[in-house]
Scaffold this active site. Sequence first.
Site, PDB file in Angstrom:
ATOM      1  N   ARG A  10      17.900   8.590 -18.120  1.00  0.00           N
ATOM      2  CA  ARG A  10      17.268   7.823 -17.046  1.00  0.00           C
ATOM      3  C   ARG A  10      18.223   7.598 -15.885  1.00  0.00           C
ATOM      4  O   ARG A  10      19.440   7.673 -16.017  1.00  0.00           O
ATOM      5  CB  ARG A  10      16.784   6.484 -17.591  1.00  0.00           C
ATOM      6  N   CYS A  11      17.629   7.295 -14.764  1.00  0.00           N
ATOM      7  CA  CYS A  11      18.351   6.967 -13.544  1.00  0.00           C
ATOM      8  C   CYS A  11      19.355   5.860 -13.839  1.00  0.00           C
ATOM      9  O   CYS A  11      19.007   4.921 -14.560  1.00  0.00           O
ATOM     10  CB  CYS A  11      17.337   6.504 -12.508  1.00  0.00           C
ATOM     11  N   PRO A  12      20.552   5.984 -13.372  1.00  0.00           N
ATOM     12  CA  PRO A  12      21.104   6.940 -12.423  1.00  0.00           C
ATOM     13  C   PRO A  12      21.943   8.044 -13.073  1.00  0.00           C
ATOM     14  O   PRO A  12      22.704   8.713 -12.394  1.00  0.00           O
ATOM     15  CB  PRO A  12      21.994   6.052 -11.548  1.00  0.00           C
ATOM     16  N   ASP A  37      13.450  12.520 -15.675  1.00  0.00           N
ATOM     17  CA  ASP A  37      13.220  11.174 -15.160  1.00  0.00           C
ATOM     18  C   ASP A  37      12.521  11.316 -13.804  1.00  0.00           C
ATOM     19  O   ASP A  37      13.023  12.019 -12.927  1.00  0.00           O
ATOM     20  CB  ASP A  37      14.549  10.442 -14.989  1.00  0.00           C
TER      21      ASP A  37
END
Length: 69
Positions: A10-12, A37
């Site tokens: 997932r981000c980041p 993502d």
Amino acid sequence: MITLDCLGLRCPIPVIRLARAMPGVAVGEIVRVLADDPAAANDIPAWCRMKGQEFVAADGHAFDVRRVT
């Protein structure tokens, strides 16, 4: 071409991995980031603009970035 497998992250994290990989990439070489993502579709091109790198293409979950500097 260098491929970074960031699927399931997932981000980041995909952008962080891209940033960490860039010093080892030759100017003109392409890095393919595999990321599923949904934020990656915005984050990777935005990172390229901020860092002066070229966002080449997106195809599904693959994002290609060319090192410019």
